[in-house]
Design a protein around this motif. Structure first.
Motif, PDB file in Angstrom:
ATOM      1  N   LYS A  41       0.824  -1.231   0.000  1.00  0.00           N
ATOM      2  CA  LYS A  41       0.000   0.000   0.000  1.00  0.00           C
ATOM      3  C   LYS A  41       0.847   1.265   0.000  1.00  0.00           C
ATOM      4  O   LYS A  41       0.519   2.251  -0.641  1.00  0.00           O
ATOM      5  N   GLU A  42       1.953   1.201   0.699  1.00  0.00           N
ATOM      6  CA  GLU A  42       2.806   2.378   0.874  1.00  0.00           C
ATOM      7  C   GLU A  42       3.357   2.881  -0.467  1.00  0.00           C
ATOM      8  O   GLU A  42       3.552   4.081  -0.661  1.00  0.00           O
ATOM      9  N   ILE A  43       3.560   1.958  -1.428  1.00  0.00           N
ATOM     10  CA  ILE A  43       4.124   2.357  -2.731  1.00  0.00           C
ATOM     11  C   ILE A  43       3.189   3.356  -3.437  1.00  0.00           C
ATOM     12  O   ILE A  43       3.644   4.302  -4.080  1.00  0.00           O
ATOM     13  N   SER A  44       1.890   3.156  -3.259  1.00  0.00           N
ATOM     14  CA  SER A  44       0.926   4.043  -3.924  1.00  0.00           C
ATOM     15  C   SER A  44       0.860   5.419  -3.276  1.00  0.00           C
ATOM     16  O   SER A  44       0.235   6.337  -3.816  1.00  0.00           O
ATOM     17  N   GLU A  70       5.651   9.640  -4.155  1.00  0.00           N
ATOM     18  CA  GLU A  70       5.576  10.521  -5.321  1.00  0.00           C
ATOM     19  C   GLU A  70       5.866   9.700  -6.583  1.00  0.00           C
ATOM     20  O   GLU A  70       5.184   9.819  -7.597  1.00  0.00           O
ATOM     21  N   ILE A  71       6.917   8.864  -6.542  1.00  0.00           N
ATOM     22  CA  ILE A  71       7.223   7.972  -7.662  1.00  0.00           C
ATOM     23  C   ILE A  71       6.682   6.597  -7.294  1.00  0.00           C
ATOM     24  O   ILE A  71       7.246   5.875  -6.470  1.00  0.00           O
ATOM     25  N   ARG A 130       2.796  -0.498 -11.337  1.00  0.00           N
ATOM     26  CA  ARG A 130       3.541  -0.055 -10.136  1.00  0.00           C
ATOM     27  C   ARG A 130       4.620  -1.071  -9.754  1.00  0.00           C
ATOM     28  O   ARG A 130       5.573  -0.727  -9.078  1.00  0.00           O
ATOM     29  N   LEU A 131       4.475  -2.310 -10.228  1.00  0.00           N
ATOM     30  CA  LEU A 131       5.520  -3.321  -9.981  1.00  0.00           C
ATOM     31  C   LEU A 131       6.475  -3.430 -11.178  1.00  0.00           C
ATOM     32  O   LEU A 131       7.288  -4.346 -11.245  1.00  0.00           O
TER      33      LEU A 131
END
Ligand code: CP
Length: 311
Positions: free
Chosen positions: A30-33, A36-37, A69-70
């Motif tokens: 979740k944190e990746i979303s 900023e990048i 995102r991956l």
């Protein structure tokens, strides 16, 4: 952490430990979303094909965002934009897509069991993104993640699933998963929308909404699926809404900390009133946010499993 199976076809196939692993991974993705990048290299060089042969906003978009995102290469195909529209069979379409060596094929199809047939045929992983009225496993997983984020412990929670149970792949996948996790499910709706002998799936049945929600932790509202009903299962939408639509008046009967979820799309003002849909108990948009994280987790864990199998 990895999954034992090659595919994600339904919730019956996942153990309690696997479900918890998926939810834990989704929590960390979740944190990746929020960055900023919004990209990590976890699936660089992998290819994911989204084959959506039924309409979708949330599921199709979130599978695409999750793959990107991956850092996977993601290709989207719709029914009207494919050679299915020229008469090619689903099996032949799947064989041709596999010839281009994807790692995962995500399939939404109106036919119950379509992803299962394709999964037997292909070496690639197959994820069921909804097959008719049968199953929608990634939806159940994002529902569980949303509940867990707000109630911490899933075991023992009481859930009312309200609406068109007969036509709902979301209800079926949630019932199977919630049973596995030791949650207590009551299905609620008019008798015409509740399958005969559904108790055999380990649920209770209630026909009165206000009685059903008196002591539940979660209310899962379902969409009235007019497109899947051969004839109306009630005399009018207004009558259905009067009896089973969740309004702020009916919600007064539920505990003050009850959570409300809905898979979407919502018939605003039919199964749920606008003030309840947009009110403090509603987690509907949190579910959508969690959909990206859950689908990232599924792709990541599935390809981890495949890597181990291939070694
Ligand atoms: N919940 C869900 O499956 O929504 P979509 O049909 O928009 O994908």
């Amino acid at each position: 952490m990895s999954l034992k199976g090659k595919d994600i076809l339904g919730m019956r196939d996942l153990t309690e430990e696997e479900i918890v692993d998926i939810l834990d991974s989704a929590d960390s993705f979740k944190e990746i979303s929020e960055r900023e990048i919004k990209k990590v290299p976890a699936l660089r060089g992998r290819t994911i094909i989204n084959l959506f042969l039924e309409p979708s906003t949330r599921t199709r978009t979130s599978f695409e965002i999750a793959g990107k995102r991956l850092s996977a290469d993601v290709i989207n195909i719709s029914g009207s934009g494919s050679s299915l529209a020229k008469g090619e069979t689903l099996m032949d379409t799947a064989r041709n897509l596999e010839a281009m060596r994807p790692d995962i094929l995500v399939l939404r199809h109106s036919g119950p069991g379509a992803p299962h047939m394709i999964a037997k045929l292909l070496k690639s992983s197959v994820i069921n993104a909804g097959d008719g009225a049968h199953e929608h496993p990634s939806q159940a997983l994002l529902d569980l993640l949303t509940i867990r984020q707000n109630k911490k412990e899933l075991k023992g929670l009481k859930v009312a699933i309200v609406g068109d149970i007969s036509h709902s792949r979301v209800a079926r996948s949630n019932i199977l998963a919630m049973n596995t996790l030791g949650m207590k499910v009551t299905v609620v709706g008019p008798p015409t929308m509740i399958p005969v002998e559904i108790e055999k799936l380990g649920v209770s049945v209630e026909y009165n909404l206000e009685r059903a929600i008196r002591d539940v932790d979660v209310i899962l509202m379902l969409r009235i699926q007019l497109e899947r009903q051969e004839s109306l299962l009630f005399s009018s939408l207004r009558e259905y809404s009067n009896l089973y639509g969740l309004t702020s008046e009916k919600l007064k009967k539920a505990p003050s900390d009850v959570l409300i979820i809905h898979p979407g799309p919502v018939n605003r003002g039919v199964e749920i009133s606008p003030d309840v849909m947009d009110g403090p108990h509603s987690l509907i948009l949190d579910q959508v946010t969690n959909g990206v994280a859950v689908r990232m987790a599924l792709m990541y864990l599935l390809l981890g499993a495949n890597l181990e199998t291939n070694n």
